[in-house]
Design a protein around this motif. Structure first.
Motif, short mmCIF file in Angstrom:
data_model
loop_
_atom_site.label_atom_id
_atom_site.label_comp_id
_atom_site.label_asym_id
_atom_site.label_seq_id
_atom_site.Cartn_x
_atom_site.Cartn_y
_atom_site.Cartn_z
N GLN A 1 0.71 -1.36 -0.29
CA GLN A 1 0.35 -0.07 -0.42
C GLN A 1 0.87 1.24 0.59
N ASP A 2 2.13 0.97 1.01
CA ASP A 2 3.20 2.53 0.90
C ASP A 2 3.06 2.71 -1.00
N ALA A 3 3.86 1.72 -1.31
CA ALA A 3 4.37 2.12 -2.92
C ALA A 3 3.62 2.31 -3.55
N LEU A 4 2.42 1.96 -3.17
CA LEU A 4 1.59 2.29 -4.61
C LEU A 4 1.35 3.38 -4.52
N ARG A 5 1.20 3.95 -2.95
CA ARG A 5 0.26 5.50 -2.70
C ARG A 5 2.27 6.16 -3.02
N VAL B 1 1.82 3.95 -13.67
CA VAL B 1 1.99 2.89 -12.97
C VAL B 1 0.92 2.00 -13.07
N ILE B 2 0.18 1.54 -13.91
CA ILE B 2 -1.00 0.82 -14.69
C ILE B 2 -0.43 -0.23 -15.37
N VAL B 3 0.80 0.33 -15.89
CA VAL B 3 2.25 -0.04 -17.11
C VAL B 3 2.74 -1.13 -16.28
N LEU B 4 3.19 -0.03 -14.93
CA LEU B 4 4.27 -0.97 -14.78
C LEU B 4 4.00 -2.11 -13.08
N ILE B 5 2.46 -1.91 -12.48
CA ILE B 5 2.21 -2.98 -12.41
C ILE B 5 1.31 -4.53 -12.99
N THR C 1 4.16 10.05 -7.48
CA THR C 1 4.89 10.36 -8.14
C THR C 1 5.61 9.66 -10.03
N MET C 2 4.69 9.20 -10.17
CA MET C 2 3.81 8.70 -11.72
C MET C 2 2.73 9.01 -12.00
N ALA C 3 2.30 9.37 -13.11
CA ALA C 3 1.33 9.60 -14.30
C ALA C 3 0.47 8.52 -13.54
N PRO C 4 -0.51 7.94 -13.66
CA PRO C 4 -1.84 6.87 -13.88
C PRO C 4 -1.40 5.80 -14.79
#
Length: 78
Positions: free
Chosen positions: A13-17, A28-32, A22-25
């Motif tokens: 949860q901390d990492a996702l926050r 984040v989706i590409v990374l996940i 710091t990144m565009a949504p």
């Protein structure tokens, strides 16, 4: 030496926050999606990442990191 490990879900949860701050949504989706679809061999990756490490050396690095971060976050009152 006893080491208290944080709750895995709390770390995620901390990492996702942090990622969301710091990144565009879309990034984040590409990374996940990459993490979840990796299908790689975790044990092999772990062995490569920590090949020259021991528990003691990792503890020392973690403590140094935490001390550096704590001192950087404290306001300078003088």
């Amino acid at each position: 030496m006893k080491i208290a490990l944080p709750n895995e879900q709390a770390v995620i949860q901390d990492a996702l926050r942090i990622l969301n701050q710091t990144m565009a949504p879309s990034q984040v989706i590409v990374l996940i999606s990459r993490w979840w679809s990796d299908g790689g061999d975790y044990l092999q990756q772990r062995d490569e990442l920590f090949a020259d490490e021991t528990v003691e050396s990792l503890v020392e690095k973690i403590q140094t990191f935490e001390q550096d971060n704590n001192s950087a976050q404290r306001p300078n009152l003088m």
